[in-house]
Design a protein around this motif. Structure first.
Motif, PDB file in Angstrom:
ATOM      1  N   GLN A 171      -2.072 -12.657  12.463  1.00  0.00           N
ATOM      2  CA  GLN A 171      -2.759 -11.561  11.784  1.00  0.00           C
ATOM      3  C   GLN A 171      -2.266 -10.195  12.270  1.00  0.00           C
ATOM      4  O   GLN A 171      -2.594  -9.166  11.672  1.00  0.00           O
ATOM      5  CB  GLN A 171      -4.260 -11.678  12.011  1.00  0.00           C
ATOM      6  N   MET A 172      -1.505 -10.170  13.362  1.00  0.00           N
ATOM      7  CA  MET A 172      -0.978  -8.907  13.870  1.00  0.00           C
ATOM      8  C   MET A 172       0.239  -8.427  13.094  1.00  0.00           C
ATOM      9  O   MET A 172       0.665  -7.284  13.249  1.00  0.00           O
ATOM     10  CB  MET A 172      -0.623  -9.052  15.357  1.00  0.00           C
ATOM     11  N   VAL A 173       0.845  -9.290  12.288  1.00  0.00           N
ATOM     12  CA  VAL A 173       2.023  -8.914  11.497  1.00  0.00           C
ATOM     13  C   VAL A 173       1.566  -8.186  10.245  1.00  0.00           C
ATOM     14  O   VAL A 173       0.915  -8.760   9.375  1.00  0.00           O
ATOM     15  CB  VAL A 173       2.863 -10.155  11.135  1.00  0.00           C
ATOM     16  N   ASP A 174       1.897  -6.898  10.165  1.00  0.00           N
ATOM     17  CA  ASP A 174       1.461  -6.068   9.036  1.00  0.00           C
ATOM     18  C   ASP A 174       2.664  -5.713   8.176  1.00  0.00           C
ATOM     19  O   ASP A 174       3.356  -4.731   8.422  1.00  0.00           O
ATOM     20  CB  ASP A 174       0.777  -4.801   9.562  1.00  0.00           C
ATOM     21  N   TYR A 175       2.938  -6.519   7.155  1.00  0.00           N
ATOM     22  CA  TYR A 175       4.078  -6.266   6.268  1.00  0.00           C
ATOM     23  C   TYR A 175       3.736  -5.237   5.192  1.00  0.00           C
ATOM     24  O   TYR A 175       4.635  -4.644   4.570  1.00  0.00           O
ATOM     25  CB  TYR A 175       4.536  -7.574   5.612  1.00  0.00           C
ATOM     26  N   LYS A 176       2.438  -4.994   4.961  1.00  0.00           N
ATOM     27  CA  LYS A 176       2.044  -4.045   3.915  1.00  0.00           C
ATOM     28  C   LYS A 176       2.352  -2.606   4.287  1.00  0.00           C
ATOM     29  O   LYS A 176       2.371  -1.729   3.423  1.00  0.00           O
ATOM     30  CB  LYS A 176       0.542  -4.196   3.635  1.00  0.00           C
ATOM     31  N   ILE A 177       2.583  -2.349   5.581  1.00  0.00           N
ATOM     32  CA  ILE A 177       2.841  -0.985   6.030  1.00  0.00           C
ATOM     33  C   ILE A 177       4.101  -0.407   5.397  1.00  0.00           C
ATOM     34  O   ILE A 177       4.213   0.804   5.199  1.00  0.00           O
ATOM     35  CB  ILE A 177       2.951  -0.950   7.579  1.00  0.00           C
ATOM     36  N   VAL A 178       5.071  -1.262   5.058  1.00  0.00           N
ATOM     37  CA  VAL A 178       6.326  -0.786   4.465  1.00  0.00           C
ATOM     38  C   VAL A 178       6.055  -0.089   3.133  1.00  0.00           C
ATOM     39  O   VAL A 178       6.555   1.014   2.873  1.00  0.00           O
ATOM     40  CB  VAL A 178       7.316  -1.950   4.281  1.00  0.00           C
ATOM     41  N   LYS A 179       5.244  -0.706   2.295  1.00  0.00           N
ATOM     42  CA  LYS A 179       4.918  -0.120   0.993  1.00  0.00           C
ATOM     43  C   LYS A 179       4.147   1.188   1.161  1.00  0.00           C
ATOM     44  O   LYS A 179       4.395   2.173   0.457  1.00  0.00           O
ATOM     45  CB  LYS A 179       4.105  -1.115   0.173  1.00  0.00           C
ATOM     46  N   LYS A 180       3.223   1.216   2.127  1.00  0.00           N
ATOM     47  CA  LYS A 180       2.435   2.432   2.359  1.00  0.00           C
ATOM     48  C   LYS A 180       3.314   3.593   2.816  1.00  0.00           C
ATOM     49  O   LYS A 180       3.166   4.721   2.351  1.00  0.00           O
ATOM     50  CB  LYS A 180       1.351   2.151   3.396  1.00  0.00           C
ATOM     51  N   LEU A 181       4.236   3.314   3.750  1.00  0.00           N
ATOM     52  CA  LEU A 181       5.117   4.375   4.248  1.00  0.00           C
ATOM     53  C   LEU A 181       6.096   4.835   3.178  1.00  0.00           C
ATOM     54  O   LEU A 181       6.468   6.006   3.124  1.00  0.00           O
ATOM     55  CB  LEU A 181       5.877   3.893   5.483  1.00  0.00           C
ATOM     56  N   TRP A 182       6.526   3.898   2.320  1.00  0.00           N
ATOM     57  CA  TRP A 182       7.451   4.263   1.239  1.00  0.00           C
ATOM     58  C   TRP A 182       6.803   5.288   0.303  1.00  0.00           C
ATOM     59  O   TRP A 182       7.449   6.219  -0.155  1.00  0.00           O
ATOM     60  CB  TRP A 182       7.859   3.019   0.465  1.00  0.00           C
ATOM     61  N   LYS A 183       5.495   5.111   0.060  1.00  0.00           N
ATOM     62  CA  LYS A 183       4.782   6.042  -0.812  1.00  0.00           C
ATOM     63  C   LYS A 183       4.421   7.341  -0.090  1.00  0.00           C
ATOM     64  O   LYS A 183       4.443   8.414  -0.687  1.00  0.00           O
ATOM     65  CB  LYS A 183       3.513   5.384  -1.354  1.00  0.00           C
ATOM     66  N   ALA A 184       4.071   7.229   1.178  1.00  0.00           N
ATOM     67  CA  ALA A 184       3.576   8.401   1.906  1.00  0.00           C
ATOM     68  C   ALA A 184       4.700   9.271   2.436  1.00  0.00           C
ATOM     69  O   ALA A 184       4.760  10.466   2.150  1.00  0.00           O
ATOM     70  CB  ALA A 184       2.677   7.950   3.059  1.00  0.00           C
ATOM     71  N   ASN A 185       5.595   8.700   3.242  1.00  0.00           N
ATOM     72  CA  ASN A 185       6.681   9.477   3.862  1.00  0.00           C
ATOM     73  C   ASN A 185       7.799   8.516   4.242  1.00  0.00           C
ATOM     74  O   ASN A 185       7.722   7.806   5.245  1.00  0.00           O
ATOM     75  CB  ASN A 185       6.172  10.222   5.095  1.00  0.00           C
ATOM     76  N   LYS A 186       8.860   8.497   3.441  1.00  0.00           N
ATOM     77  CA  LYS A 186       9.935   7.520   3.626  1.00  0.00           C
ATOM     78  C   LYS A 186      10.623   7.661   4.978  1.00  0.00           C
ATOM     79  O   LYS A 186      11.166   6.694   5.511  1.00  0.00           O
ATOM     80  CB  LYS A 186      10.954   7.644   2.494  1.00  0.00           C
ATOM     81  N   ILE A 187      10.611   8.861   5.556  1.00  0.00           N
ATOM     82  CA  ILE A 187      11.297   9.067   6.829  1.00  0.00           C
ATOM     83  C   ILE A 187      10.663   8.237   7.938  1.00  0.00           C
ATOM     84  O   ILE A 187      11.320   7.867   8.919  1.00  0.00           O
ATOM     85  CB  ILE A 187      11.302  10.568   7.202  1.00  0.00           C
ATOM     86  N   ASP A 188       9.366   7.911   7.787  1.00  0.00           N
ATOM     87  CA  ASP A 188       8.684   7.106   8.806  1.00  0.00           C
ATOM     88  C   ASP A 188       9.171   5.665   8.827  1.00  0.00           C
ATOM     89  O   ASP A 188       8.879   4.918   9.778  1.00  0.00           O
ATOM     90  CB  ASP A 188       7.168   7.119   8.572  1.00  0.00           C
TER      91      ASP A 188
END
Length: 640
Positions: free
Chosen positions: A445-462
């Protein structure tokens, strides 16, 4: 029966603000000794105040409001967490490469300490997957099954964290961004989880570094032990199903029938105690098989040292055959772990604490948390523990169990002590495959793959520090991956300072607008950009105006760069005007008595001066070396 519900904390939602200490008046002629005495007296008076006591010992805030209902909630939560931490502690000791009982040695002292010093009602301290992995990476003793390095690391970790708390260095956690923390956690979870595949399949002699681990695991798959694989896969499936029932049972559904509530509570309790149920059932299966003379079918934990650990100071030497490993060798062996492990413990604790504090409407205070976890690790080292911090899975169980205060930790710690004293002989039959399944189900449950989509929308540099941290953690090791990620984070943070945005426009004169303060990393870039914008033919320059509206800070190097820039323009028969300087920056530049320094209050006035007043031969600009004001005399802040 009590069903899980959203708990209302007794912890104060706001920090008690201590009254300011009385002002100290120092008169001329007072002796040094008297001044020191007054300062010391004032400091002691502040430290011994009731307000400061409530800040440093948070139990004094909620204990006066404690009642019977709160006690009931904390008892249920503490017992539930204990059923989770016992199998997890046994499993995490394997990750730390320590004898199994050391997982339980690490599971009780932190609970007791945090009850008195912690600021979050939900957090439960103890062994975690990441701290276990860090212990294995930095504190592995050359003597087999020797815990000395791990115990010394626990003591050092506590001392560093306590010192950071006293010095109010909790702010350091703010310099590690969420993408780096997320990538590190996901990589650690994958490393830990894949490392337990060998336990599921009954494989041996698998290396610990991730690339070789993956290769050797697949290479040795033909050596799989069928009984171990069967036990491991069944445990994994059952844990998954029980966790699903736990999630569904905690949803708020209005029920009126008592029998329905009781059934829901039983389902919920089964889900929260899933680890204990699976481990106990698996141990029972092994015991039955052994009673039928089937002894070697399933790999088991084996003998675990019974009884409580002795309360004693950590040893700073190890006997390795005829040689003695000294304290200096132990410290050098731990190496960078002295700094990395305390910081990671803090990051894990604060990340968990903030998440549940937002969910349950209260605040935590990083510096006090540092003091709490620091003292917890120091005292835990006297009980043969390796480094501990907050556990996400057990904190979630604690919160869902309806915990009201940190007092639930006393119940959890007491149950662990009882298990150590009376139940360790029963742990002999626990299958290794079952413990591996517990670890995998906890870390997946510690593996968070959804963060990639969130960062792509919010700030790609992250995405850059996210992927760099993730890949380097898997490639070169977890302990170095976090350092590389923080390094990339700092580079991205410093890049705008080293390369500020400079807009170039034409208002009859070349105008350059700098979008932030000019610090030493940006000096060369500023000089080159201004020079390139002013170059017309060969080395010939034309005069320019630099808009400094957003330049709010300078340093010695940047002032030197401005002096060199002015001198270069003068050598090439051009001028540079600095417009819209703030009072603070202008004062700094004026104090340096910069030759041929031209300033204006607006960009337009600077442009007008260069267009109207400057002839090709520069006309009469006054004596060389003087500051020239090219605006009306009432320009505020100018000093000639």
């Amino acid at each position: 029966m009590m069903e899980p519900e959203e708990s209302q904390p007794l912890l104060s939602h706001r920090r008690t603000h201590s009254s300011p200490p009385p002002r100290i008046t120092i008169h001329a002629g007072m002796g040094v000794a008297k001044v020191v005495k007054m300062v010391a007296k004032n400091y002691c008076k502040k430290c011994c105040s009731v307000e400061n006591l409530k800040e440093r010992v948070p139990i004094t805030n909620w204990l006066p409001k404690y009642n019977l209902h709160t006690l009931q909630c904390d008892l249920v939560a503490g017992l539930t967490v204990a059923l989770t931490v016992i199998p997890q502690g046994l499993a995490y000791a394997k990750i730390a490469r320590l004898p199994t009982q050391y997982g339980l040695y690490s599971a009780f002292m932190g609970c007791f300490v945090y009850c008195f010093l912690g600021t979050a009602k939900d957090i439960t301290l103890g062994p975690t997957a990441i701290m276990s992995l860090m212990t294995a990476a930095f504190a592995y003793s050359p003597v087999e099954n020797d815990p000395t390095y791990a115990i010394v690391l626990c003591l050092l970790c506590g001392c560093v964290q306590f010192l950071m708390g006293v010095l109010n260095l909790g702010i350091l956690v703010n310099f590690i961004s969420y993408p780096v923390i997320n990538a590190f956690t996901s990589a650690a979870a994958i490393t830990i989880g894949f490392g337990q595949v060998k336990g599921i399949f009954g494989l041996t002699d698998i290396p610990r570094d991730f690339p070789h681990m993956v290769y050797e695991t697949f290479r040795k798959l033909p050596e799989t032990k069928v009984w171990d694989m069967t036990m491991g896969l069944i445990c994994l499936i059952l844990l998954f199903l029980l966790k699903v029932s736990f999630v569904s049972s905690t949803k708020e559904i209005v029920e009126t029938l008592l029998c329905v509530k009781v059934c829901r509570y039983i389902v919920w309790l089964t889900g929260t105690a899933a680890n204990a149920i699976i481990v106990i059932t698996a141990a029972g299966v092994v015991a039955i098989l052994r009673s039928q003379d089937i002894n070697d079918a399933i790999s088991i934990t084996g003998d675990i040292k019974a009884g409580l650990p002795p309360f004693r100071a950590p040893s700073f030497s190890v006997q390795n055959g005829n040689d003695t490993i000294s304290a200096g060798t132990i410290f050098s062996g731990i190496g960078a772990g002295i700094g990395i492990v305390p910081l990671l413990g803090l990051v894990e604790l604060i990340a968990i604490g903030k998440a549940f504090a937002r969910q349950n409407n209260y605040k935590i205070f990083p510096n006090q948390e540092l003091i709490a976890i620091g003292i917890a690790n120091i005292l835990s080292s006297f009980m043969s523990s390796y480094p501990v911090t907050g556990s996400f899975s057990r904190t979630a169980v604690n919160s869902q169990s309806g915990v009201k205060t940190p007092a639930s930790g006393i119940v959890t710690g007491a149950v662990v002590l009882i298990a150590l004293q009376f139940l360790t002989p029963l742990f002999f039959y626990i299958p290794k495959a079952a413990l591996s399944a517990v670890i995998i189900s906890a870390v997946i449950q510690m593996v968070d793959y959804k963060i990639v989509k969130k960062l792509w929308k919010a700030n790609k540099i992250d995405l850059i520090p996210l992927f760099v941290t993730f890949v380097s953690s898997l490639g070169v090791g977890i302990e170095y991956g976090i350092l590389i990620g923080v390094g990339v984070d700092l580079l991205l943070l410093l890049y705008p300072i080293a390369r500020p945005k400079i807009d170039v426009s034409e208002l009859g004169v070349v105008v350059l607008k700098v979008d932030q303060g000019v610090r030493f990393p940006a000096v060369d870039f500023l000089q080159n950009t201004v020079t390139e914008a002013a170059t017309i033919q060969g080395d010939k320059l034309r005069s320019v105006v630099v808009d400094c509206t957003y330049v709010t800070a300078t340093d010695y190097s940047s002032v030197q760069g401005i002096i060199e820039l002015i001198a270069e323009f003068k050598r090439k028969d051009a001028r540079i005007v600095f417009a819209c300087l703030g009072t603070k920056v202008l004062d700094t530049l004026q104090d340096r008595d910069i030759p041929d320094f031209l300033v204006s209050s607006t960009v337009e006035e600077g442009c007008k001066f260069l267009q109207d007043e400057l002839s090709p031969e520069f006309g009469d600009l006054g004596k060389s070396g003087e500051t020239t004001v090219v605006v009306p005399p009432d320009y505020s802040g100018i000093r000639l």
